[in-house]
Design an enzyme around this catalytic site. Structure first.
Site, mmCIF file in Angstrom:
data_model
loop_
_atom_site.group_PDB
_atom_site.id
_atom_site.type_symbol
_atom_site.label_atom_id
_atom_site.label_comp_id
_atom_site.label_asym_id
_atom_site.label_seq_id
_atom_site.Cartn_x
_atom_site.Cartn_y
_atom_site.Cartn_z
ATOM 1 N N ASP A 205 0.812 -1.203 0.000
ATOM 2 C CA ASP A 205 0.000 0.000 0.000
ATOM 3 C C ASP A 205 0.858 1.270 0.000
ATOM 4 O O ASP A 205 0.700 2.129 0.849
ATOM 5 C CB ASP A 205 -0.896 -0.062 1.255
ATOM 6 C CG ASP A 205 -1.881 1.080 1.334
ATOM 7 O OD1 ASP A 205 -2.342 1.543 0.284
ATOM 8 O OD2 ASP A 205 -2.179 1.517 2.470
ATOM 9 N N GLU A 451 3.145 -8.364 7.090
ATOM 10 C CA GLU A 451 1.881 -8.971 6.662
ATOM 11 C C GLU A 451 2.020 -9.928 5.487
ATOM 12 O O GLU A 451 1.331 -9.782 4.478
ATOM 13 C CB GLU A 451 0.865 -7.872 6.337
ATOM 14 C CG GLU A 451 0.504 -7.011 7.541
ATOM 15 C CD GLU A 451 -0.647 -6.043 7.272
ATOM 16 O OE1 GLU A 451 -1.098 -5.952 6.117
ATOM 17 O OE2 GLU A 451 -1.073 -5.390 8.238
ATOM 18 N N TYR A 504 -6.947 -3.285 12.421
ATOM 19 C CA TYR A 504 -7.691 -2.055 12.075
ATOM 20 C C TYR A 504 -9.165 -2.227 12.444
ATOM 21 O O TYR A 504 -10.038 -2.161 11.600
ATOM 22 C CB TYR A 504 -7.521 -1.749 10.585
ATOM 23 C CG TYR A 504 -6.126 -1.242 10.271
ATOM 24 C CD1 TYR A 504 -5.829 0.112 10.360
ATOM 25 C CD2 TYR A 504 -5.107 -2.119 9.928
ATOM 26 C CE1 TYR A 504 -4.549 0.587 10.104
ATOM 27 C CE2 TYR A 504 -3.829 -1.653 9.669
ATOM 28 C CZ TYR A 504 -3.556 -0.297 9.760
ATOM 29 O OH TYR A 504 -2.292 0.170 9.512
ATOM 30 N N GLU A 540 0.653 -1.769 14.175
ATOM 31 C CA GLU A 540 -0.126 -0.823 13.354
ATOM 32 C C GLU A 540 -1.544 -0.755 13.901
ATOM 33 O O GLU A 540 -2.099 -1.769 14.323
ATOM 34 C CB GLU A 540 -0.244 -1.283 11.881
ATOM 35 C CG GLU A 540 0.978 -1.084 11.047
ATOM 36 C CD GLU A 540 0.786 -1.538 9.588
ATOM 37 O OE1 GLU A 540 -0.347 -1.489 9.071
ATOM 38 O OE2 GLU A 540 1.796 -1.945 8.995
HETATM 39 C C1 GCB Z 1 -1.525 -2.410 6.687
HETATM 40 C C2 GCB Z 1 -0.237 -2.347 5.978
HETATM 41 C C3 GCB Z 1 0.136 -0.952 5.550
HETATM 42 C C4 GCB Z 1 -1.099 -0.238 5.011
HETATM 43 C C5 GCB Z 1 -2.111 -0.143 6.123
HETATM 44 C C6 GCB Z 1 -3.427 0.504 5.650
HETATM 45 O O1 GCB Z 1 -1.833 -3.356 7.360
HETATM 46 O O2 GCB Z 1 0.813 -2.934 6.696
HETATM 47 O O3 GCB Z 1 1.144 -1.024 4.581
HETATM 48 O O4 GCB Z 1 -0.810 1.022 4.492
HETATM 49 O O5 GCB Z 1 -2.433 -1.430 6.563
HETATM 50 O O6 GCB Z 1 -3.586 1.695 5.812
HETATM 51 O O7 GCB Z 1 -4.251 -0.205 5.097
#
Ligand code: GCB
Length: 666
Positions: A205, A451, A504, A540
């Site tokens: 990403d 990941e 997330y 994260e």
């Molecule tokens: C993740 C990734 C990261 C992305 C982020 C997102 O899990 O490790 O590279 O940018 O989520 O914002 O989706």
């Protein structure tokens, strides 16, 4: 996804090029009494090979002078080329681009009596790079985030001129076997796509910026020279130990002296005419401490290595100075210890990313970012998702910013990328990374991937081998990879020292439902800990936020929503850090560019700062939290706090004693 038109793959290299071994850089180039440096940054002539096959440059031998073979444009080095022009085809270009520069080499560098080597060093060129000097190929390197170099002495000595042409061809094509992996997909339905149409598929990403991203240099060493220095430090009681190993190239007959100086330049230990490996011992040394953990963070000694060698009646002398931080890292079932004291990572994930420059090194951006990190009270970051520039790493050592050093193992999803070919390359990249950063006190842990599809059966062997080999290369640092796989199916975490987990909640799942965060986060932590009894870092978490967009009650993409997500996470972090949670790293420090997609509005907006480094609301609440965490761990952080708070005067008046000695960062 980037698009192009081409009849064959944009990647193939003529075989002769592939045969030339990749040349990883040795010691980080530094000038000294015996070494000179010449920066080759500035404007280079640039030409993208837009031919359908992308092979025109090789066929027409552009390395014999690209400027004479067709139109060239000025291109800054270092910088990504993608955002420099108004041409959308260059922004999204896939394939070979050619850089060329004419450089002067001082006569005193190359006269045979000088007894010098001249080395061409490239800090990073993404992704494949082939280098020629005066039309002669001198290097081939695979991988966009690590340096490489070539000894070009003979070539420039044999040239009648003191001016030399340097050509660097760079190709950003990613395949299942590159790191990061990718795939070129040919769209063969001619009703929907022009003939020969292809796109670059990536599973990560961030924008696949390309070009020469870090400085290009020429430097000299004597013909007999210090090739490598390795230091490993330890602390036992009040004694600091520096174990060193020096390798010399060009002769087996040499003498070595080592001098360790403190920050005032005073000699604190030395070895005269000693062996190439040994130990320096210091009673009650100044230890290297992280930012906010000590009133004098990032303490560095200078280790001066001096080599003398007499060969064929010529005396060669080489000097190399390595900054050394004395510190010790340990991991228990529930803690991360630095110098025997619990360290809690309160930090960020970053990207090398900024307007116009893309991933190109820029000192203003670098210093702004360090100032923001320290303003924020961040004591650490992860180099998501690739090794950062040595210039950045030097500042981490100097300021005491702790680093989880990640290799470009991001987006490893395709089963093809778990085969032997990929594994061999991944091992080679880890070797280059460990070699580059092994002496850095700021680097406390290696991360071999982000990941990956770690539930695949082949992930077991892959990560077992990768982690074991990394530990064999560096037994002093813990190794991890960052997972988003379910604890029940993940095959790799069993081999790590620390569990790094991304989630997330209320964003990609249960979107908008802030109320589920605490429950799901508690389960996440408990499940991982019960299974492995290893400390955990929330590596994260976050939410996309358009700066200036507001709503109360909070809705997704507003500043209030990002703040609310963080506050929910904080509650559970505070519970679990009493037990085994050893860190929290926000995603992300700043907004950054990505490939275009329906889920990205001009890039990823999970930054707590905008791409232009202006704070969103979340930056302020994170800042309050990080300073509180630092204060809890050790009261001295109040002194640093005064430097950055607007209410500095108030605090200092209230608490004169704490603020009496204001340390300076410079
Ligand atoms: C993740 C990734 C990261 C992305 C982020 C997102 O899990 O490790 O590279 O940018 O989520 O914002 O989706």
């Amino acid at each position: 996804m980037a698009a192009g038109r081409c009849s064959v793959s944009p990647l193939p290299l003529p075989l002769s090029l592939l045969l030339l071994a990749s040349t990883a850089a040795a010691l980080s180039p530094r000038d000294s009494a015996s070494r000179e440096l010449k920066q080759l940054g500035g404007l280079w002539s640039f030409r993208a090979d837009r031919s359908p096959s992308r092979e025109q440059g090789f066929e027409e031998k552009w390395f014999s002078g690209a400027a004479e073979t067709g139109p060239v444009i000025d291109m800054p080095v270092p910088a990504s080329y993608n955002d420099i022009t108004q041409d959308p085809n260059l922004k999204n270009f896939i394939g070979w681009v050619w850089y060329e520069n004419e450089v002067w080499v001082p006569r005193c560098w190359i006269s045979p009596e000088a007894g010098k080597r001249v080395v061409l060093y490239v800090g990073s060129a993404h992704y494949f790079a082939v280098v020629w000097v005066n039309g002669i190929q001198v290097a081939f390197h695979e991988g966009g985030h690590l340096p490489f170099e070539a000894d070009i002495t003979k070539i420039i000595q044999s040239s009648p001129s003191l001016q030399h042409r340097i050509t660097i061809a760079v190709n950003n094509t990613l395949t299942p076997y590159t790191l990061p992996p990718g795939k070129i997909e040919y769209m063969t339905d001619t009703k929907r796509y022009p003939r020969g149409y292809f796109v670059q598929i990536i599973q990560f990403d961030f924008f696949n910026y390309a070009g020469i991203h870090r400085p290009v240099l020429l430097y000299t060493t004597p013909n007999v020279y210090i090739e490598d220095v390795t230091v490993v430090t330890d602390v036992v009681g009040v004694t600091g130990f520096i174990n060193y190993k020096v390798s010399i190239s060009g002769s087996t007959h040499f003498t070595l002296s080592l001098t360790l100086r403190d920050h005032r330049g005073q000699v604190v230990a030395s070895i005269i005419d000693g062996p190439p490996f040994g130990e320096l011992k210091l009673l009650d040394p100044n230890l290297w401490w992280p930012y906010l953990m000590h009133e004098n963070p990032g303490y560095l000694y200078n280790l001066e290595v001096h080599m003398k060698s007499k060969n064929d009646n010529t005396l060669y002398e080489d000097f190399y100075t390595l900054p050394v931080g004395i510190r010790k890292v340990q991991v228990t079932k529930t803690q991360f210890l630095i110098n025997g004291k619990p360290f809690y990572f309160h930090g960020v994930n970053k990207h090398e990313d900024s307007d116009m420059r893309g991933k190109g090194l820029d000192w203003s951006v670098i210093i702004k970012d360090f100032n923001l990190l320290r303003w924020l009270g961040a004591n650490s970051f992860r180099t998501s998702h690739y090794p950062y520039a040595e210039e950045i790493m030097d500042l981490c050592d100097k300021y005491g910013i702790v680093v989880i050093d990640e290799c470009p193992g991001v987006g490893i999803k395709n089963p093809l990328s778990f085969g032997n070919k990929s594994l061999a390359h991944h091992l080679a990249v880890m070797k280059e990374l460990v070699h580059r950063d092994k002496n850095r006190p700021s680097v406390v842990m290696w991360s071999v991937a982000n990941e990956p599809a770690s539930a695949l059966p082949q992930a077991d062997h892959y990560f077992k081998t990768l982690i074991a080999s990394t530990k064999a290369m560096d037994p002093t640092r813990p190794v991890t990879f960052v997972t988003d796989t379910d604890y029940e199916t993940d095959k790799g975490v069993q081999y790590t020292d620390v569990i790094c987990v991304n989630s997330y909640f209320s964003w990609y799942h249960d979107s908008g439902h802030l109320e589920i965060i605490q429950l799901q986060l508690a389960n996440q932590f408990e499940n991982w800990y019960k299974k492995y009894q290893k400390p955990i870092i929330q590596s994260e978490y976050g939410a996309d936020t358009i700066a200036g967009l507001h709503s109360d009650p909070p809705v997704m993409f507003t500043e209030e929503y990002q703040r609310a997500v963080l506050q929910e996470y904080f509650k559970m972090f505070d519970e679990k850090r009493k037990d085994y949670l050893i860190g929290e790293l926000i995603w992300n420090f700043a907004d950054f560019m990505t490939a275009q997609s329906v889920t990205r509005v001009d890039g990823n907006k999970k930054g707590i700062f905008t791409r232009q480094r202006q704070p969103k609301m979340a930056a302020f609440i994170l800042r309050d939290r990080y300073w509180k965490l630092a204060n809890e761990a050790r009261n001295i952080s109040q002194r640093f706090y005064c430097q950055f708070q607007n209410e500095e005067q108030d605090i200092c008046q209230r608490d004169e004693k704490t603020c009496a000695a204001k340390p300076s960062f410079q």
